[in-house]
Design a protein around this motif. Structure first.
Motif, PDB file in Angstrom:
ATOM      1  N   SER A  11      -1.596  -0.392   0.106  1.00 11.98           N
ATOM      2  CA  SER A  11      -0.913  -0.171   1.372  1.00 11.98           C
ATOM      3  C   SER A  11      -1.896  -0.285   2.542  1.00 11.98           C
ATOM      4  O   SER A  11      -1.579  -0.902   3.561  1.00 11.98           O
ATOM      5  CB  SER A  11      -0.248   1.204   1.368  1.00 11.98           C
ATOM      6  OG  SER A  11       0.336   1.465   2.607  1.00 11.98           O
ATOM      7  N   ASN A  12      -3.076   0.290   2.398  1.00 11.98           N
ATOM      8  CA  ASN A  12      -4.091   0.197   3.449  1.00 11.98           C
ATOM      9  C   ASN A  12      -4.542  -1.238   3.657  1.00 11.98           C
ATOM     10  O   ASN A  12      -4.736  -1.677   4.790  1.00 11.98           O
ATOM     11  CB  ASN A  12      -5.290   1.077   3.119  1.00 11.98           C
ATOM     12  CG  ASN A  12      -4.978   2.555   3.247  1.00 11.98           C
ATOM     13  OD1 ASN A  12      -4.011   2.939   3.894  1.00 11.98           O
ATOM     14  ND2 ASN A  12      -5.794   3.383   2.608  1.00 11.98           N
ATOM     15  N   GLN A  14      -2.790  -3.919   3.054  1.00 11.82           N
ATOM     16  CA  GLN A  14      -1.683  -4.648   3.676  1.00 11.82           C
ATOM     17  C   GLN A  14      -1.639  -4.364   5.174  1.00 11.82           C
ATOM     18  O   GLN A  14      -1.406  -5.263   5.974  1.00 11.82           O
ATOM     19  CB  GLN A  14      -0.345  -4.286   3.022  1.00 11.82           C
ATOM     20  CG  GLN A  14       0.822  -5.109   3.538  1.00 11.82           C
ATOM     21  CD  GLN A  14       0.656  -6.578   3.271  1.00 11.82           C
ATOM     22  OE1 GLN A  14       0.335  -6.997   2.162  1.00 11.82           O
ATOM     23  NE2 GLN A  14       0.865  -7.398   4.286  1.00 11.82           N
ATOM     24  N   THR A  15      -1.886  -3.124   5.553  1.00 11.55           N
ATOM     25  CA  THR A  15      -1.912  -2.755   6.969  1.00 11.55           C
ATOM     26  C   THR A  15      -3.028  -3.495   7.701  1.00 11.55           C
ATOM     27  O   THR A  15      -2.818  -4.027   8.795  1.00 11.55           O
ATOM     28  CB  THR A  15      -2.075  -1.232   7.136  1.00 11.55           C
ATOM     29  OG1 THR A  15      -0.986  -0.582   6.486  1.00 11.55           O
ATOM     30  CG2 THR A  15      -2.117  -0.833   8.593  1.00 11.55           C
ATOM     31  N   VAL A  16      -4.198  -3.547   7.097  1.00 13.42           N
ATOM     32  CA  VAL A  16      -5.325  -4.264   7.703  1.00 13.42           C
ATOM     33  C   VAL A  16      -4.989  -5.754   7.814  1.00 13.42           C
ATOM     34  O   VAL A  16      -5.227  -6.376   8.854  1.00 13.42           O
ATOM     35  CB  VAL A  16      -6.619  -4.041   6.881  1.00 13.42           C
ATOM     36  CG1 VAL A  16      -7.724  -4.987   7.318  1.00 13.42           C
ATOM     37  CG2 VAL A  16      -7.071  -2.594   6.994  1.00 13.42           C
ATOM     38  N   THR A  17      -4.416  -6.316   6.779  1.00 12.29           N
ATOM     39  CA  THR A  17      -4.031  -7.724   6.796  1.00 12.29           C
ATOM     40  C   THR A  17      -2.993  -7.988   7.874  1.00 12.29           C
ATOM     41  O   THR A  17      -3.108  -8.954   8.638  1.00 12.29           O
ATOM     42  CB  THR A  17      -3.490  -8.155   5.411  1.00 12.29           C
ATOM     43  OG1 THR A  17      -4.507  -7.929   4.438  1.00 12.29           O
ATOM     44  CG2 THR A  17      -3.077  -9.612   5.402  1.00 12.29           C
ATOM     45  N   ASP A  18      -1.966  -7.134   7.953  1.00 16.05           N
ATOM     46  CA  ASP A  18      -0.931  -7.297   8.978  1.00 16.05           C
ATOM     47  C   ASP A  18      -1.531  -7.238  10.377  1.00 16.05           C
ATOM     48  O   ASP A  18      -1.185  -8.045  11.240  1.00 16.05           O
ATOM     49  CB  ASP A  18       0.160  -6.235   8.832  1.00 16.05           C
ATOM     50  CG  ASP A  18       1.100  -6.514   7.672  1.00 16.05           C
ATOM     51  OD1 ASP A  18       1.126  -7.656   7.169  1.00 16.05           O
ATOM     52  OD2 ASP A  18       1.826  -5.577   7.275  1.00 16.05           O
ATOM     53  N   CYS A  19      -2.417  -6.289  10.616  1.00 16.79           N
ATOM     54  CA  CYS A  19      -3.060  -6.164  11.933  1.00 16.79           C
ATOM     55  C   CYS A  19      -3.867  -7.418  12.266  1.00 16.79           C
ATOM     56  O   CYS A  19      -3.824  -7.912  13.405  1.00 16.79           O
ATOM     57  CB  CYS A  19      -3.941  -4.931  11.989  1.00 16.79           C
ATOM     58  SG  CYS A  19      -3.019  -3.386  12.074  1.00 16.79           S
ATOM     59  N   ARG A  62       6.605  -8.693  12.426  1.00 14.07           N
ATOM     60  CA  ARG A  62       5.227  -9.030  12.782  1.00 14.07           C
ATOM     61  C   ARG A  62       5.189  -9.994  13.959  1.00 14.07           C
ATOM     62  O   ARG A  62       4.275  -9.956  14.784  1.00 14.07           O
ATOM     63  CB  ARG A  62       4.480  -9.601  11.583  1.00 14.07           C
ATOM     64  CG  ARG A  62       4.221  -8.545  10.505  1.00 14.07           C
ATOM     65  CD  ARG A  62       3.365  -9.049   9.392  1.00 14.07           C
ATOM     66  NE  ARG A  62       4.004 -10.200   8.738  1.00 14.07           N
ATOM     67  CZ  ARG A  62       3.417 -10.987   7.863  1.00 14.07           C
ATOM     68  NH1 ARG A  62       2.167 -10.763   7.513  1.00 14.07           N
ATOM     69  NH2 ARG A  62       4.058 -11.988   7.317  1.00 14.07           N
TER      70      ARG A  62
END
Length: 186
Positions: A11-12, A14-19, A62
């Motif tokens: 989850s972390n 994925q959050t970094v990737t999304d950002c 996104r």
């Protein structure tokens, strides 16, 4: 690694990737604003191309976050808008003749990303319809805003629609073809 830690790690990441993807898309929007042919009062840029592609590739959530990030970058004074800093920056720029087009990118990315997500298996014609609907959102808000800034007694369609629509339809076609080509190869 226990299951709950693995889930939290994923989850972390994925959050970094999304950002990173959202920030990269906002940079793409800024670069596309700099590729321009000066017109008055609205410049011709590659932003519609970028907005349509971002909507298709990132989806509505996104995509909207990328557009909001771009607009926020401009509002705080970064020279991301077309003609900035020479033509001004910050909120004052957004209140000028192009503000409605820029704000119209939010519903445009929602429309292109949302409809494309619904019609992933429906083909090129459905995607083109989604992109034309997204362009309608940009032009709708842009022309209303432009009329409010320059006056509705001026030739608003001649200033903010006719010089741009053919190029934007070509851009939409290229984006749709590229999207379907990429999707087939992935």
């Amino acid at each position: 690694m226990p299951f709950h830690q693995a889930v939290a790690y994923r989850s972390n990441m994925q959050t970094v990737t999304d950002c990173a993807v959202i920030l990269s898309a906002s940079v793409l929007l800024a670069l596309s604003a700099k590729l321009q042919i000066p017109f008055f009062p609205v410049p011709m840029t590659m932003q519609t191309f970028a907005v349509l592609g971002i909507g298709l590739m990132l989806g509505p959530v996104r995509g909207v976050l990328a557009v909001f990030t771009y607009l926020l970058e401009g509002v705080i004074g970064l020279p991301v808008f077309a003609g900035a800093p020479e033509l001004g920056s910050g909120i004052a720029y957004l209140m000028g003749p192009t503000g409605g087009y820029l704000l119209g990118c939010v519903p445009a990315v929602l429309i292109s990303g949302g409809l494309a997500g619904l019609g992933r298996d429906r083909g090129l014609v459905f995607t083109m319809g989604a992109l034309i609907a997204a362009l309608a959102a940009i032009y709708g808000s842009g022309l209303i805003w432009l009329g409010g800034v320059v006056g509705f007694d001026k030739p608003v369609l001649r200033l903010g629609f006719f010089p741009f629509i053919l190029g934007d339809l070509v851009k939409a076609t290229v984006v749709a073809l590229a999207f379907h080509s990429i999707r087939k190869s992935v």
